[in-house]
Scaffold this active site. Structure first.
Site, PDB file in Angstrom:
ATOM      1  N   ASP A  32      16.658 -21.435 -12.277  1.00 18.86           N
ATOM      2  CA  ASP A  32      15.599 -20.713 -11.754  1.00 18.86           C
ATOM      3  C   ASP A  32      16.244 -21.048 -10.209  1.00 18.86           C
ATOM      4  O   ASP A  32      16.043 -19.684  -9.450  1.00 18.86           O
ATOM      5  CB  ASP A  32      14.171 -21.183 -11.758  1.00 18.86           C
ATOM      6  CG  ASP A  32      13.484 -20.923 -12.975  1.00 18.86           C
ATOM      7  OD1 ASP A  32      14.142 -20.142 -13.706  1.00 18.86           O
ATOM      8  OD2 ASP A  32      12.415 -21.032 -12.907  1.00 18.86           O
ATOM      9  N   HIS A  41       5.952 -19.089  -5.228  1.00 16.43           N
ATOM     10  CA  HIS A  41       6.063 -20.412  -5.923  1.00 16.43           C
ATOM     11  C   HIS A  41       6.590 -21.587  -5.196  1.00 16.43           C
ATOM     12  O   HIS A  41       6.515 -22.908  -5.661  1.00 16.43           O
ATOM     13  CB  HIS A  41       7.112 -20.298  -7.143  1.00 16.43           C
ATOM     14  CG  HIS A  41       6.420 -19.385  -8.285  1.00 16.43           C
ATOM     15  ND1 HIS A  41       4.918 -19.246  -8.504  1.00 16.43           N
ATOM     16  CD2 HIS A  41       6.879 -18.190  -8.793  1.00 16.43           C
ATOM     17  CE1 HIS A  41       4.848 -18.554  -9.460  1.00 16.43           C
ATOM     18  NE2 HIS A  41       5.947 -17.602  -9.618  1.00 16.43           N
ATOM     19  N   GLY A  79      10.723 -21.503  -8.884  1.00  8.44           N
ATOM     20  CA  GLY A  79      10.489 -20.216  -9.408  1.00  8.44           C
ATOM     21  C   GLY A  79      11.165 -18.940  -8.428  1.00  8.44           C
ATOM     22  O   GLY A  79      10.445 -18.077  -8.386  1.00  8.44           O
ATOM     23  N   ASP A 127       0.542 -10.846  -9.079  1.00  9.51           N
ATOM     24  CA  ASP A 127       1.826 -11.073  -9.817  1.00  9.51           C
ATOM     25  C   ASP A 127       1.319 -11.701 -11.049  1.00  9.51           C
ATOM     26  O   ASP A 127       0.235 -12.361 -11.333  1.00  9.51           O
ATOM     27  CB  ASP A 127       2.625 -12.046  -8.958  1.00  9.51           C
ATOM     28  CG  ASP A 127       3.846 -12.135  -9.451  1.00  9.51           C
ATOM     29  OD1 ASP A 127       4.836 -11.980  -8.569  1.00  9.51           O
ATOM     30  OD2 ASP A 127       4.109 -13.332 -10.190  1.00  9.51           O
ATOM     31  N   HIS A 174       2.623 -14.182 -12.585  1.00  6.50           N
ATOM     32  CA  HIS A 174       2.601 -15.638 -12.602  1.00  6.50           C
ATOM     33  C   HIS A 174       1.407 -16.071 -11.413  1.00  6.50           C
ATOM     34  O   HIS A 174       1.203 -15.470 -10.658  1.00  6.50           O
ATOM     35  CB  HIS A 174       3.946 -16.133 -12.153  1.00  6.50           C
ATOM     36  CG  HIS A 174       5.020 -15.805 -12.877  1.00  6.50           C
ATOM     37  ND1 HIS A 174       5.846 -14.391 -12.685  1.00  6.50           N
ATOM     38  CD2 HIS A 174       5.416 -16.353 -14.159  1.00  6.50           C
ATOM     39  CE1 HIS A 174       6.643 -14.307 -13.829  1.00  6.50           C
ATOM     40  NE2 HIS A 174       6.627 -15.197 -14.575  1.00  6.50           N
ATOM     41  N   ASP A 218       5.459  -7.698 -12.035  1.00  6.05           N
ATOM     42  CA  ASP A 218       5.822  -8.178 -13.429  1.00  6.05           C
ATOM     43  C   ASP A 218       4.935  -8.090 -14.637  1.00  6.05           C
ATOM     44  O   ASP A 218       5.056  -8.808 -15.527  1.00  6.05           O
ATOM     45  CB  ASP A 218       6.522  -9.661 -13.217  1.00  6.05           C
ATOM     46  CG  ASP A 218       5.897 -10.593 -12.156  1.00  6.05           C
ATOM     47  OD1 ASP A 218       4.764 -10.000 -11.806  1.00  6.05           O
ATOM     48  OD2 ASP A 218       6.563 -11.577 -11.641  1.00  6.05           O
ATOM     49  N   TYR A 247      10.860  -7.806 -12.687  1.00  8.57           N
ATOM     50  CA  TYR A 247      12.310  -7.809 -13.126  1.00  8.57           C
ATOM     51  C   TYR A 247      12.820  -6.630 -13.764  1.00  8.57           C
ATOM     52  O   TYR A 247      13.801  -6.463 -14.101  1.00  8.57           O
ATOM     53  CB  TYR A 247      12.214  -9.092 -13.715  1.00  8.57           C
ATOM     54  CG  TYR A 247      11.650  -9.936 -12.956  1.00  8.57           C
ATOM     55  CD1 TYR A 247      12.521 -10.624 -11.757  1.00  8.57           C
ATOM     56  CD2 TYR A 247      10.463 -10.681 -12.920  1.00  8.57           C
ATOM     57  CE1 TYR A 247      12.180 -11.390 -10.692  1.00  8.57           C
ATOM     58  CE2 TYR A 247       9.933 -11.553 -12.254  1.00  8.57           C
ATOM     59  CZ  TYR A 247      10.895 -12.091 -10.798  1.00  8.57           C
ATOM     60  OH  TYR A 247      10.351 -12.865 -10.238  1.00  8.57           O
TER      61      TYR A 247
HETATM   62 ZN   LIG Z   1       5.860 -13.412 -10.955  1.00  8.85          ZN
END
Ligand SMILES: [Zn+2]
Ligand SMILES: [Zn+2]
Length: 376
Positions: free
Chosen positions: A92, A134, A142, A170, A172, A259, A303
């Site tokens: 990552d 992150h 991340g 997001d 995540h 994302d 992405y």
């Molecule tokens: Zn994300």
């Protein structure tokens, strides 16, 4: 009269580049600025393009340890050592050339976004290069070297803001800002994200609610994979606006990762650009009704770098600027994006409705559980 809006543009941030095989491509941000510009939104009379500079070490150190900053400098200047304890290595967070300088540019862009709003020079600002949520105080994570949203929040607190709401959409969990302000009653963090035991970063469950001095200061909406537009929006609407209004922040900071899109290669949510249009309206309204209009937005994950990210963030920025771009994308932009991608991109901002997602029922249960523990 429309609000004054700032678009932070720092083309040099393209050097934040983990290499051609890495999903976080600089093109996602460059194509976003290009699309906003192709639509002419950055030339509206209420919109100003803002330049920015690299953040100073002292500002980065509002969040990050001196050892980590030093390690990031050395690793990015080719010093060969085992940097794994700082999060760097294959995977990552590969080490890349001038990593500190690149990440400092991203942080500087988000500080500029914060400063311009805090000093009253604009009502809303957008730092598309930012949103690297992150990174931890002493560790990259991340795809994120420095945590620009957390630094922007810390900068605002240092300059007199007393209460800040951070909303992270997001896919995540927004683990960096949550961790950094977990026990700080001045900062409310709310994250709505995909959650499953195996999904990065693994945190953001219902039981993470803030530290002993800030109970209720961290709120998570951990939604199942397969949540669609309607259930995602319903969960957002039932929890985020009432909590932010109750908190009464001086400033609203948002991370606008996209994302969550149904086609994103790194996640399994089922959102379309319709959800982005709707949530942009919600957030904009919230900024005005709960935070005196002060709204600082960053980018984040996403992405599908040519097919989705530029459209998603143009939708957000158009809402911010009270602009109403035509649905059909400018032909010049399509041509440029397709040339870079080597394939076709969608020709409109809007997309066909996907209908219900298989995670929708569970998403509604999660939102109900959050409303219950937060006393809504
Ligand atoms: Zn994300
Ligand atoms: Zn506004």
């Amino acid at each position: 009269m429309s609000d004054r809006v700032g678009l932070v543009v720092c083309p040099e941030a393209r050097m934040y580049d983990h290499g051609p095989q890495h999903p976080l491509r600089p093109d996602r941000v460059l194509l976003t600025w290009d699309l906003i510009s192709a639509y002419g939104i950055d030339r509206c009379s209420n919109v100003e393009r803002l330049s920015s500079q690299a953040a100073a070490d002292d500002d980065i150190a509002l969040v990050h340890t001196p050892e980590f900053i030093e390690a990031t400098k050395r690793a990015g200047h080719g010093e060969s050592r085992d940097w794994r304890r700082f999060g760097y290595g294959p995977g990552d967070n590969p080490i890349f050339d001038r990593m500190h300088e690149a990440a400092a540019l991203v942080v500087g862009a988000s500080i500029t976004a914060a400063q311009v709003v805090w000093e009253g020079r604009a009502d809303h600002t957008f730092s598309a290069a930012g949103g690297l949520h992150h990174a931890m105080p002493s560790r990259a994570s991340g795809f994120c070297v420095y945590d620009d949203p957390a630094v922007a929040i810390a900068w605002l607190l240092q300059h007199g803001a007393e209460r800040i709401a951070y909303v992270d959409v997001d896919v995540h969990h927004g683990d960096g800002p949550q961790f950094i302000f977990y026990d700080d009653p001045r900062v409310l963090t709310i994250s709505i994200h995909q959650y499953a035991p195996w999904f990065f970063p693994g945190t953001g469950g219902l039981t993470e609610r803030g530290g002993p001095h800030a109970m209720g200061g961290a709120v998570n909406l951990p939604l199942p994979p397969g949540t669609g537009d309607d259930a995602w929006l319903a969960a957002f609407r039932s929890v985020v606006p009432p909590l932010v209004r109750r908190f009464g922040p001086d400033v609203l900071v948002t991370q606008l990762g996209c994302d969550t899109h149904a086609t994103d290669p790194l996640a399994q949510m089922e959102l379309t650009t319709r959800a982005y249009r709707e949530v942009a309206k919600e957030i904009h309204d919230l900024a005005h009704t709960a935070a005196g209009g002060r709204w600082i937005a960053t980018g984040g994950g996403g992405y599908q770098w040519a097919r989705v990210v530029p459209r998603a963030w143009t939708i957000h920025f158009a809402e911010m600027a009270d602009a109403d771009p035509p649905d059909a994308l400018p032909a010049t932009w399509i041509e440029e994006a397709e040339e870079r991608l080597g394939s076709t991109v969608p020709a409109s901002l809007s997309e066909p409705h996907l209908g219900a997602g298989e995670g929708d029922a569970e998403a509604a249960e999660v939102a109900a559980a959050v409303r219950e523990w937060t006393g809504l």
